[in-house]
Scaffold this motif. Structure first.
Motif, PDB file in Angstrom:
ATOM      1  N   ALA A   1      19.177  83.070   6.753  1.00 27.70           N
ATOM      2  CA  ALA A   1      19.410  81.607   7.069  1.00 27.70           C
ATOM      3  C   ALA A   1      20.153  80.834   5.775  1.00 27.70           C
ATOM      4  O   ALA A   1      19.427  80.959   4.933  1.00 27.70           O
ATOM      5  CB  ALA A   1      18.463  80.816   7.605  1.00 27.70           C
ATOM      6  N   SER A   2      21.288  80.088   5.968  1.00 28.49           N
ATOM      7  CA  SER A   2      21.693  79.339   4.904  1.00 28.49           C
ATOM      8  C   SER A   2      22.116  78.117   5.299  1.00 28.49           C
ATOM      9  O   SER A   2      22.324  77.620   6.611  1.00 28.49           O
ATOM     10  CB  SER A   2      23.210  79.994   4.527  1.00 28.49           C
ATOM     11  N   VAL A   3      21.520  77.080   4.519  1.00 23.23           N
ATOM     12  CA  VAL A   3      21.413  75.625   4.780  1.00 23.23           C
ATOM     13  C   VAL A   3      22.146  74.917   3.784  1.00 23.23           C
ATOM     14  O   VAL A   3      21.711  75.268   2.648  1.00 23.23           O
ATOM     15  CB  VAL A   3      20.010  75.142   5.079  1.00 23.23           C
ATOM     16  N   PHE A   4      23.051  73.907   4.361  1.00 20.05           N
ATOM     17  CA  PHE A   4      23.730  73.260   3.362  1.00 20.05           C
ATOM     18  C   PHE A   4      23.172  71.774   3.592  1.00 20.05           C
ATOM     19  O   PHE A   4      23.612  71.353   4.579  1.00 20.05           O
ATOM     20  CB  PHE A   4      25.165  73.194   3.490  1.00 20.05           C
ATOM     21  N   THR A   5      22.656  70.935   2.541  1.00 20.92           N
ATOM     22  CA  THR A   5      22.257  69.837   2.835  1.00 20.92           C
ATOM     23  C   THR A   5      23.395  68.744   2.601  1.00 20.92           C
ATOM     24  O   THR A   5      24.490  69.190   2.115  1.00 20.92           O
ATOM     25  CB  THR A   5      20.980  69.331   1.930  1.00 20.92           C
ATOM     26  N   ALA A   6      23.318  67.367   2.887  1.00 23.94           N
ATOM     27  CA  ALA A   6      24.315  66.569   2.863  1.00 23.94           C
ATOM     28  C   ALA A   6      24.020  65.189   2.262  1.00 23.94           C
ATOM     29  O   ALA A   6      24.958  64.640   1.827  1.00 23.94           O
ATOM     30  CB  ALA A   6      24.925  66.338   4.212  1.00 23.94           C
ATOM     31  N   THR A   7      22.709  64.793   2.328  1.00 17.53           N
ATOM     32  CA  THR A   7      22.400  63.259   1.946  1.00 17.53           C
ATOM     33  C   THR A   7      22.779  62.926   0.846  1.00 17.53           C
ATOM     34  O   THR A   7      23.232  61.636   0.606  1.00 17.53           O
ATOM     35  CB  THR A   7      21.096  62.900   2.252  1.00 17.53           C
ATOM     36  N   SER A   8      22.443  64.009  -0.175  1.00 16.79           N
ATOM     37  CA  SER A   8      22.865  63.157  -1.737  1.00 16.79           C
ATOM     38  C   SER A   8      24.345  63.502  -1.899  1.00 16.79           C
ATOM     39  O   SER A   8      24.928  64.274  -2.729  1.00 16.79           O
ATOM     40  CB  SER A   8      21.946  64.308  -2.654  1.00 16.79           C
ATOM     41  N   HIS A   9      25.062  62.581  -1.328  1.00 16.01           N
ATOM     42  CA  HIS A   9      26.573  62.319  -1.309  1.00 16.01           C
ATOM     43  C   HIS A   9      26.759  60.866  -1.466  1.00 16.01           C
ATOM     44  O   HIS A   9      26.436  60.203  -0.730  1.00 16.01           O
ATOM     45  CB  HIS A   9      26.914  63.310  -0.140  1.00 16.01           C
ATOM     46  N   HIS A  10      28.096  60.838  -2.073  1.00 13.58           N
ATOM     47  CA  HIS A  10      28.611  59.596  -2.042  1.00 13.58           C
ATOM     48  C   HIS A  10      28.939  59.071  -0.369  1.00 13.58           C
ATOM     49  O   HIS A  10      29.342  59.987   0.295  1.00 13.58           O
ATOM     50  CB  HIS A  10      29.964  59.512  -2.528  1.00 13.58           C
ATOM     51  N   PRO A  11      28.485  57.956   0.089  1.00  9.42           N
ATOM     52  CA  PRO A  11      28.344  56.792  -0.746  1.00  9.42           C
ATOM     53  C   PRO A  11      26.914  56.560  -1.025  1.00  9.42           C
ATOM     54  O   PRO A  11      26.169  55.382  -1.230  1.00  9.42           O
ATOM     55  CB  PRO A  11      28.651  55.621   0.139  1.00  9.42           C
ATOM     56  N   TYR A  12      26.028  57.614  -1.035  1.00  9.78           N
ATOM     57  CA  TYR A  12      24.517  57.623  -1.563  1.00  9.78           C
ATOM     58  C   TYR A  12      23.764  56.409  -0.975  1.00  9.78           C
ATOM     59  O   TYR A  12      23.277  55.593  -1.341  1.00  9.78           O
ATOM     60  CB  TYR A  12      24.762  56.964  -3.282  1.00  9.78           C
ATOM     61  N   LYS A  13      23.551  56.730   0.263  1.00 10.21           N
ATOM     62  CA  LYS A  13      22.760  56.113   1.337  1.00 10.21           C
ATOM     63  C   LYS A  13      21.515  56.843   1.719  1.00 10.21           C
ATOM     64  O   LYS A  13      21.718  58.344   1.597  1.00 10.21           O
ATOM     65  CB  LYS A  13      23.419  55.815   2.562  1.00 10.21           C
ATOM     66  N   ILE A  14      20.615  56.368   1.941  1.00 10.43           N
ATOM     67  CA  ILE A  14      19.274  56.827   2.763  1.00 10.43           C
ATOM     68  C   ILE A  14      18.698  56.261   3.790  1.00 10.43           C
ATOM     69  O   ILE A  14      19.151  55.204   3.720  1.00 10.43           O
ATOM     70  CB  ILE A  14      18.178  56.984   1.407  1.00 10.43           C
ATOM     71  N   PRO A  15      17.845  56.624   4.353  1.00 11.23           N
ATOM     72  CA  PRO A  15      17.323  56.320   5.510  1.00 11.23           C
ATOM     73  C   PRO A  15      16.655  54.635   5.333  1.00 11.23           C
ATOM     74  O   PRO A  15      16.061  54.637   4.317  1.00 11.23           O
ATOM     75  CB  PRO A  15      16.501  57.022   6.279  1.00 11.23           C
ATOM     76  N   GLU A  16      16.957  53.804   6.037  1.00 12.17           N
ATOM     77  CA  GLU A  16      16.096  52.476   5.798  1.00 12.17           C
ATOM     78  C   GLU A  16      14.857  52.579   5.480  1.00 12.17           C
ATOM     79  O   GLU A  16      14.410  51.811   4.558  1.00 12.17           O
ATOM     80  CB  GLU A  16      16.660  51.470   6.856  1.00 12.17           C
ATOM     81  N   GLN A  17      13.871  53.409   6.211  1.00 13.46           N
ATOM     82  CA  GLN A  17      12.769  53.258   5.983  1.00 13.46           C
ATOM     83  C   GLN A  17      12.115  53.864   4.512  1.00 13.46           C
ATOM     84  O   GLN A  17      11.162  53.708   4.224  1.00 13.46           O
ATOM     85  CB  GLN A  17      11.927  54.228   6.944  1.00 13.46           C
ATOM     86  N   TYR A  18      13.042  54.368   3.744  1.00 14.83           N
ATOM     87  CA  TYR A  18      12.850  55.006   2.497  1.00 14.83           C
ATOM     88  C   TYR A  18      13.389  54.075   1.394  1.00 14.83           C
ATOM     89  O   TYR A  18      13.432  54.482   0.320  1.00 14.83           O
ATOM     90  CB  TYR A  18      13.475  56.223   2.268  1.00 14.83           C
ATOM     91  N   ALA A  19      14.197  52.844   1.730  1.00 16.56           N
ATOM     92  CA  ALA A  19      14.951  52.154   0.778  1.00 16.56           C
ATOM     93  C   ALA A  19      13.936  51.686  -0.382  1.00 16.56           C
ATOM     94  O   ALA A  19      14.427  51.502  -1.463  1.00 16.56           O
ATOM     95  CB  ALA A  19      15.532  51.121   1.481  1.00 16.56           C
ATOM     96  N   SER A  20      12.801  51.439  -0.256  1.00 21.60           N
ATOM     97  CA  SER A  20      11.840  50.734  -0.984  1.00 21.60           C
ATOM     98  C   SER A  20      11.106  51.769  -1.938  1.00 21.60           C
ATOM     99  O   SER A  20      10.717  51.727  -3.004  1.00 21.60           O
ATOM    100  CB  SER A  20      10.868  49.690  -0.529  1.00 21.60           C
ATOM    101  N   THR A  21      10.862  53.047  -1.185  1.00 25.05           N
ATOM    102  CA  THR A  21      10.301  54.184  -1.735  1.00 25.05           C
ATOM    103  C   THR A  21      10.987  54.921  -2.848  1.00 25.05           C
ATOM    104  O   THR A  21      10.466  55.257  -3.745  1.00 25.05           O
ATOM    105  CB  THR A  21       9.694  55.241  -0.511  1.00 25.05           C
ATOM    106  N   PHE A  22      12.227  55.113  -2.392  1.00 21.23           N
ATOM    107  CA  PHE A  22      13.138  55.914  -3.404  1.00 21.23           C
ATOM    108  C   PHE A  22      14.357  54.982  -3.886  1.00 21.23           C
ATOM    109  O   PHE A  22      15.305  55.465  -4.242  1.00 21.23           O
ATOM    110  CB  PHE A  22      13.780  57.050  -2.703  1.00 21.23           C
ATOM    111  N   ASN A  23      13.930  53.687  -4.113  1.00 27.25           N
ATOM    112  CA  ASN A  23      14.866  52.727  -4.884  1.00 27.25           C
ATOM    113  C   ASN A  23      15.184  53.317  -6.178  1.00 27.25           C
ATOM    114  O   ASN A  23      14.425  54.119  -7.181  1.00 27.25           O
ATOM    115  CB  ASN A  23      14.433  51.305  -4.760  1.00 27.25           C
ATOM    116  N   CYS A  24      16.531  52.781  -6.764  1.00 25.57           N
ATOM    117  CA  CYS A  24      16.844  53.162  -8.251  1.00 25.57           C
ATOM    118  C   CYS A  24      16.247  52.420  -9.096  1.00 25.57           C
ATOM    119  O   CYS A  24      15.945  51.204  -9.057  1.00 25.57           O
ATOM    120  CB  CYS A  24      18.554  53.195  -8.341  1.00 25.57           C
TER     121      CYS A  24
END
Length: 655
Positions: A441-464
């Protein structure tokens, strides 16, 4: 019915009918292409495959016909009353028949030429015979031998001439109605042409290219039926063709470097058939992982990946680890087939239609089921086409994810590229739970990509952090998603019988000077992790590893016993001093071996660095160590020549 008949006699109506005529002509040439090469295609043909190929053919014909007829369509729909005279429409008829007749001729010519090349002609065909003086006699001979194709061409041109429709000026009597209809038709045409030429209306995907034909077929050669020659030529314009350099004789080239891996079986080989999970993590540069940077910031650097830090301690890794390219589509061939990017992304070159091996094809005879996962649109980046080419039996993308009632469908889409990593990795585990062991099984993730968005529920958890790069919050989020993936996977019955490979596709934005160099811009993590400890966790000092080494190293671990082509080495049986890495950086070939990094522009060495100690690449030692430079340059030349030669002669697998 009267209104419909009236519409079909307008400029827009006859343009539509004439384009349908062009479709018919192209499809007839495809049938001729198939029949001319019947022995090649017929044995493996089925109704299901034929329907899939027909669907693909319509996609490529649409693109090609819109390219060829763009001027014709714009002139036909131009809202300018004075052009509606017989002379203008006679000229448009000549234009239509000429461009589409030329396209038909290309298709029919390739129905003969494909037997020699195994692919549709590209723009390089115009330079391929530039130094030949006997083209006239060859052409006349082939015309005589294939007179029936010439006759078919004449019939098709005649068909277009006779069936071509012209608009009736009297249809729209009022002048305002003419301008309204023409303007509206032109406004509708433009976006439709863009979609048709690109091959997709989906945002965030690249225009289809030659390699996408592999998505509709079972073998690369069958892609020639799906494609048409005008498309292949047009889409290869501006793409640098692979040119085999004449650095040395073929015999010397083979002595210096041969990309044929001969498997080694020793005490490191794991006898049982372990599952293999390859996690290709989007943009996860080595810089972001604290455990791989013990000296950064005087040892105070923590990085952004608490989970991967813990996994590094349980994994086999290497002191110097590199990507072979800088974009996502470079990673798949490198990691899964041992094919690095050189000059152009492999996906975008005519060589993408070559016979290509890879992990799934190599493991299938040993009973492995294989699947590829990517949360993006199913045609995104050409991943599905390449996965199909190298033998993956199932492809799970955004379409399949949205079919699952357990998840949020498009509510989990990031709005640009793909499904968020966390839910998609959980979906991946759901599907993997249904696989029969052993599996790949090969998996290619995608979220760590421009325009660098994350789900709203994690905005305060993983802020820069202040002054941090925008990607850092994505890296933290993806690290959390990987933690959840492994936490749940650890309870699955297949977990302890699995080899995990974690590697980035390429680097991304950087902050530290060490990672802004031509060396640092390719530095990615490469980890081999076995939950049962069958691969001893450690950092292999002075070993240079690259993405193309992953397949040979896995094949060693799994006890694969047949020679194969890969532009990399088995990191477990190759002495540290013989390990190496390659990447291509804006027209410069980079070669790492021993203590050295060589930069070569194709003709001469432009730089030589002691990259292990001169981490900022400040001291260019080109010309100061002639013996070492000459050795490295010769090895690199042999590598380049082997690559180009094998690409141009379809020798990426052993026959």
């Amino acid at each position: 019915m009267k209104l419909f008949s009236k519409i079909l006699r307008t400029n827009a109506g006859v343009a539509l009918l004439n384009m349908l005529l062009a479709y018919v002509v192209f499809m007839i040439t495809r049938v001729a292409f198939f029949l001319e090469n019947y022995a090649t295609f017929a044995p493996d043909m089925s109704w299901a495959l034929a329907k899939t190929m027909l669907r693909g053919a319509l996609v490529f014909d649409t693109s090609a016909l819109l390219y060829l007829n763009s001027v014709y369509l714009v002139l036909m729909l131009l809202p300018w009353g004075r052009k509606e005279v017989p002379g203008f429409h006679r000229a448009l008829k000549w234009l239509f028949v000429t461009v589409n007749g030329l396209g038909a001729a290309m298709n029919l010519a390739d129905s003969v030429y494909v037997a020699y090349t195994g692919r549709r002609s590209t723009v390089t065909v115009f330079s391929e015979f530039v130094n030949e003086n006997n083209l006239g006699s060859i052409f006349l001979t082939e015309v005589a031998n294939h007179w029936y194709l010439v006759l078919l061409f004449v019939v098709l041109v005649g068909l277009m001439w006779v069936c071509y429709r012209k608009p009736e000026k009297s249809v729209w009597m009022k002048r305002w109605r003419y301008y309204a209809v023409q303007s509206a038709s032109l406004l509708i045409l433009v976006p439709l042409m863009i979609v048709g030429i690109r091959g997709s209306a989906t945002a965030g995907t690249r225009p289809i290219t030659i390699s996408n034909a592999n998505e509709y077929v079972n073998r690369p050669i069958e892609g020639t039926v799906v494609l048409n020659t005008p498309f292949s030529i047009i889409r290869s314009i501006g793409k640098k063709a692979f040119v085999t350099p004449d650095y040395m004789s073929m015999e010397e080239m083979a002595r210096v470097y041969e990309p044929i891996v001969t498997p080694v079986t020793d005490s490191l080989t794991i006898a049982q058939k372990k599952n293999v999970v390859v996690l290709i993590v989007e943009s996860m540069g080595k810089e972001y992982i604290g455990a791989l940077n013990p000296t950064l910031e005087g040892g105070r650097y923590k990085g952004y990946t608490t989970f991967l830090d813990s996994l590094v301690k349980e994994s086999l890794t290497f002191e110097y680890t590199f990507a072979n390219g800088r974009i996502s589509m470079d990673a798949m061939p490198s990691i899964l087939s041992g094919i690095p990017m050189m000059v152009e992304p492999f996906f975008l070159t005519p060589a993408s239609l070559n016979d290509v091996g890879g992990l799934p094809k190599m493991l299938k005879p040993r009973g492995y089921f294989s699947a590829f996962f990517h949360g993006g649109h199913n045609i995104s980046m050409g991943f599905s086409a390449f996965a199909h080419t190298i033998g993956y039996e199932r492809y799970f993308g955004l379409d399949e994810y949205c079919d699952s009632p357990k998840y949020g469908g498009m509510d989990d889409f990031d709005g640009k590229w793909a499904i968020w990593d966390e839910p998609f990795l959980q979906y991946t585990l759901d599907e993997m739970a249904t696989f029969k062991q052993p599996f790949l099984a090969s998996v290619f993730t995608a979220t760590s990509h421009h325009p660098y968005k994350i789900p709203e529920q994690y905005a305060s958890t993983f802020n820069c952090a202040p002054g941090g790069e925008p990607i850092y919050k994505c890296i933290r989020y993806t690290d959390m998603a990987l933690r959840r993936f492994f936490d749940r996977a650890s309870h699955e019955p297949w977990f302890r019988n699995t080899i995990f490979v974690i590697v980035a596709d390429h680097t991304n934005t950087t902050q530290h000077a060490e990672y802004k160099t031509e060396q640092g811009l390719y530095s990615v993590p490469i980890l081999f992790y076995t939950p049962d400890g069958s691969i001893r966790p450690r950092m292999m000092k002075n070993v240079i590893a690259q993405q193309t080494d992953i397949t040979p190293t896995l094949m060693h671990i799994l006890g694969y016993d047949k020679p194969y082509v890969a532009f990399g080495c088995d990191l477990l049986s190759t002495p540290a001093e013989d390990t190496w890495a390659f990447n291509y950086n804006n027209g410069v070939y980079q070669y790492f071996k021993g203590d050295w990094m060589l930069q070569f522009d194709g003709q001469k060495t432009i730089a030589l660095y002691r990259f292990k100690t001169d981490v900022l690449l400040k001291q260019n030692l080109a010309g100061k160590h002639p013996k070492e430079q000459a050795t490295l340059e010769k090895q690199l030349k042999a590598l380049i020549q082997q690559y180009m030669h094998r690409m141009n002669t379809n020798q990426l697998i052993l026959r």
